[in-house]
Design an enzyme around this catalytic site. Structure first.
Site, PDB file in Angstrom:
ATOM      1  N   GLU A 251       0.833  -1.207   0.000  1.00 29.78           N
ATOM      2  CA  GLU A 251       0.000   0.000   0.000  1.00 29.78           C
ATOM      3  C   GLU A 251       0.871   1.262   0.000  1.00 29.78           C
ATOM      4  O   GLU A 251       0.473   2.300  -0.503  1.00 29.78           O
ATOM      5  CB  GLU A 251      -0.926  -0.025   1.221  1.00 29.78           C
ATOM      6  CG  GLU A 251      -2.280   0.594   0.933  1.00 29.78           C
ATOM      7  CD  GLU A 251      -3.332   0.278   1.991  1.00 29.78           C
ATOM      8  OE1 GLU A 251      -4.067  -0.704   1.802  1.00 29.78           O
ATOM      9  OE2 GLU A 251      -3.422   1.008   2.992  1.00 29.78           O
TER      10      GLU A 251
ATOM     11  N   HIS B 264       6.969 -26.808   1.044  1.00 35.37           N
ATOM     12  CA  HIS B 264       6.218 -27.867   0.362  1.00 35.37           C
ATOM     13  C   HIS B 264       5.096 -27.271  -0.476  1.00 35.37           C
ATOM     14  O   HIS B 264       4.094 -27.930  -0.752  1.00 35.37           O
ATOM     15  CB  HIS B 264       5.694 -28.860   1.398  1.00 35.37           C
ATOM     16  CG  HIS B 264       6.813 -29.466   2.184  1.00 35.37           C
ATOM     17  ND1 HIS B 264       7.452 -30.620   1.805  1.00 35.37           N
ATOM     18  CD2 HIS B 264       7.474 -29.021   3.293  1.00 35.37           C
ATOM     19  CE1 HIS B 264       8.432 -30.890   2.664  1.00 35.37           C
ATOM     20  NE2 HIS B 264       8.468 -29.932   3.572  1.00 35.37           N
TER      21      HIS B 264
ATOM     22  N   LYS C 213     -13.614   1.391  -2.797  1.00 33.65           N
ATOM     23  CA  LYS C 213     -14.406   1.876  -1.661  1.00 33.65           C
ATOM     24  C   LYS C 213     -15.598   2.681  -2.144  1.00 33.65           C
ATOM     25  O   LYS C 213     -16.732   2.484  -1.710  1.00 33.65           O
ATOM     26  CB  LYS C 213     -13.543   2.820  -0.815  1.00 33.65           C
ATOM     27  CG  LYS C 213     -12.829   2.207   0.336  1.00 33.65           C
ATOM     28  CD  LYS C 213     -12.283   3.358   1.185  1.00 33.65           C
ATOM     29  CE  LYS C 213     -11.383   2.904   2.291  1.00 33.65           C
ATOM     30  NZ  LYS C 213     -10.832   3.999   3.074  1.00 33.65           N
TER      31      LYS C 213
END
Ligand code: PA5
Length: 476
Positions: free
Chosen positions: A301, A330, A444
């Site tokens: 960000e 893994h 938003k």
């Protein structure tokens, strides 16, 4: 004297940065740095650090002063909450939650919430940083709201997810306790003056903590955002701040070769410029797992930006990748060792764990089993970590490591602060504003429009027009 104030102990607890495996002599010239190359860029690092320090002196970077804040009132509030409630539920998202989650994993018992209350000694801690309805409902199967304090954490008071959670918690509490008493179960952490939550705090008489001015979400873990949950669950807040203050002291030096955060930031940036935009963070301790999540948000960000400071389109930013050793050996290590040469790796190693667990011996006749007995899980984890670092180096993959002498409040504070300073310095390298997040706004605003927030009617009409253009041929 508390041990965290003892200079000898502080030195023993210093978080070190080992970048041997970034160097050409260990991973080859094609992908490694030469000493000369780092020396050539030392002035760039110094200039970036000086710019950050100048902004701080001008009063612009208030998060840098958090190690020195007064916390008596916060500790008193936390003690009250601890004495009264069985559960502490943090409702917040992004920078309002990730630091607390990292602290919870670093500093609490790994199964804190499952311990019997007497053994736990502090409330169970839940951090709900999402709005999944099944998750919210599920919480109510494991706790009783009447025994719970809800901490609403939102700097802006504008975040739909968190404000919806506030409404949810309020309704739960009013249904059980009545309108006259519900507010006793809510503590708000928000801006001192601005935002939509502060007037509600004043009107409803919620108790509250202040997010200081100039402290953005992802730089707020050492503010009441992280410190209130930390104090409620009895973490050592003064030691956490002392660790951050220690990192602050160490990060002042302009000498690249003595400044871990500066060297980390510079090598990350140079790697980016060399075609390695992927920044993998791989702790080798369960307790440090979510430090990688916190770092991913901080790095992404802060540094992923469309425009530089002159307003030119640059579309820059490294892509953080969060992983965990040994688990992800893994899963992703195959790609890391053999995939594209587009990554730089940072391990976080805990040099010492709180426990030493033996692997019991058994001469079973199976080679794959018998050699393990008599060693410890500590040794096995260290061997796995060293093995991964060496395998990456052998494949010409640049990798470095932060060494945390042990996981405690002091080293946690150091690591947070060091990485925050490294982020601010990186903002200078990229010539972008590391402290805004305009790219988050798009989603938003559209969510506000879809949920019918006043003032967003035009955006809603735009979304609906776009939806009408959807073509059924493109959906299978
Ligand atoms: O780092 C940031 O600024 C963001 O991630 C915010 O923390 C996040 O968007 C939540 O914002 P707020 O605390 O205002 O609810």
């Amino acid at each position: 004297m508390s041990r965290y104030l003892d200079p000898a102990w502080q030195i023993a607890m210093r978080v070190r940065f080992d970048f041997n495996n970034l160097m050409a002599e260990n991973i080859g010239e094609e992908h490694g740095f030469s000493m000369a190359e780092l020396e050539r860029h030392a002035h760039l690092a110094q200039a970036a650090l000086a710019a950050v320090q100048a902004q701080r002196r001008a009063g612009g970077l208030r998060w840098m002063e958090l190690p020195y804040q007064e916390v008596d009132a916060l500790l008193a509030l936390a003690a009250e909450i601890r004495a009264r409630f069985k559960n502490f539920v943090v409702l917040g998202i992004g920078g309002s939650a990730l630091g607390t989650i990292a602290l919870q994993d670093e500093l609490l018992h790994p199964f804190h919430n499952q311990l019997p209350a007497a053994q736990r000694g502090s409330p169970a801690l839940y951090v709900l940083d999402n709005i999944d309805p099944d998750w919210l409902s599920g919480l109510l199967d494991v706790l009783d709201p009447t025994e719970t304090c809800f901490n609403i954490v939102t700097k802006s008071g504008d975040t739909a997810e968190t404000m919806a959670q506030l409404l949810w918690a309020r309704r739960l509490l009013i249904d059980r306790l009545g309108a006259a008493r519900y507010a006793e179960h809510i503590v708000a952490t928000t801006d001192a003056v601005t935002g939509s939550l502060r007037p509600l705090v004043n009107g409803e008489r919620f108790r509250s903590c202040r997010v200081p001015d100039g402290v953005g979400g992802r730089f707020s873990v050492l503010s009441p955002v992280g410190l209130l949950p930390a104090a409620v669950t009895d973490m050592d807040v003064p030691a956490l701040l002392a660790g951050a203050a220690y990192a602050d002291r160490l990060s002042q030096t302009p000498f690249l070769w003595q400044n871990a955060g500066l060297m980390f930031a510079l090598t990350q940036y140079l790697a980016y410029r060399r075609g390695k935009p992927m920044s993998v963070m791989m702790p080798y301790a369960q307790g440090l797992r979510t430090v990688a999540d916190w770092y991913a948000q901080l790095w992404a960000e802060s540094l992923g930006k469309a425009l530089d400071r002159q307003g030119q389109v640059v579309n820059v930013g490294p892509t953080p990748i969060k992983t965990l050793g040994a688990t992800d050996q893994h899963s992703q290590v195959q790609l890391f060792v053999e995939g594209p040469h587009d990554k730089i790796f940072t391990f976080i190693f805990a040099d010492k764990f709180g426990h030493q667990v033996e692997i019991p011996a058994w001469q079973s006749g199976q080679d794959a089993v018998d050699y393990l007995g008599g060693h410890t899980f500590n040794e096995l984890l260290a061997a796995e970590a060293a093995g991964t670092a060496l395998a990456l180096a052998a494949a010409g993959r640049p990798n470095a490591a932060f060494h945390v002498p042990e996981i405690n409040a002091f080293t946690a504070g150091q690591l947070f602060y060091l990485l925050e300073v490294a982020t601010a310095v990186s903002g200078e390298f990229y010539n972008i504003n590391a402290f805004d997040q305009p790219g988050v706004e798009g989603g938003k605003v559209r969510a506000f429009a879809l949920m019918g927030r006043p003032g967003y009617e035009a955006k809603r009409a735009e979304i609906e027009a776009a939806r009408e253009k959807r073509d059924a041929r493109y959906e299978i």
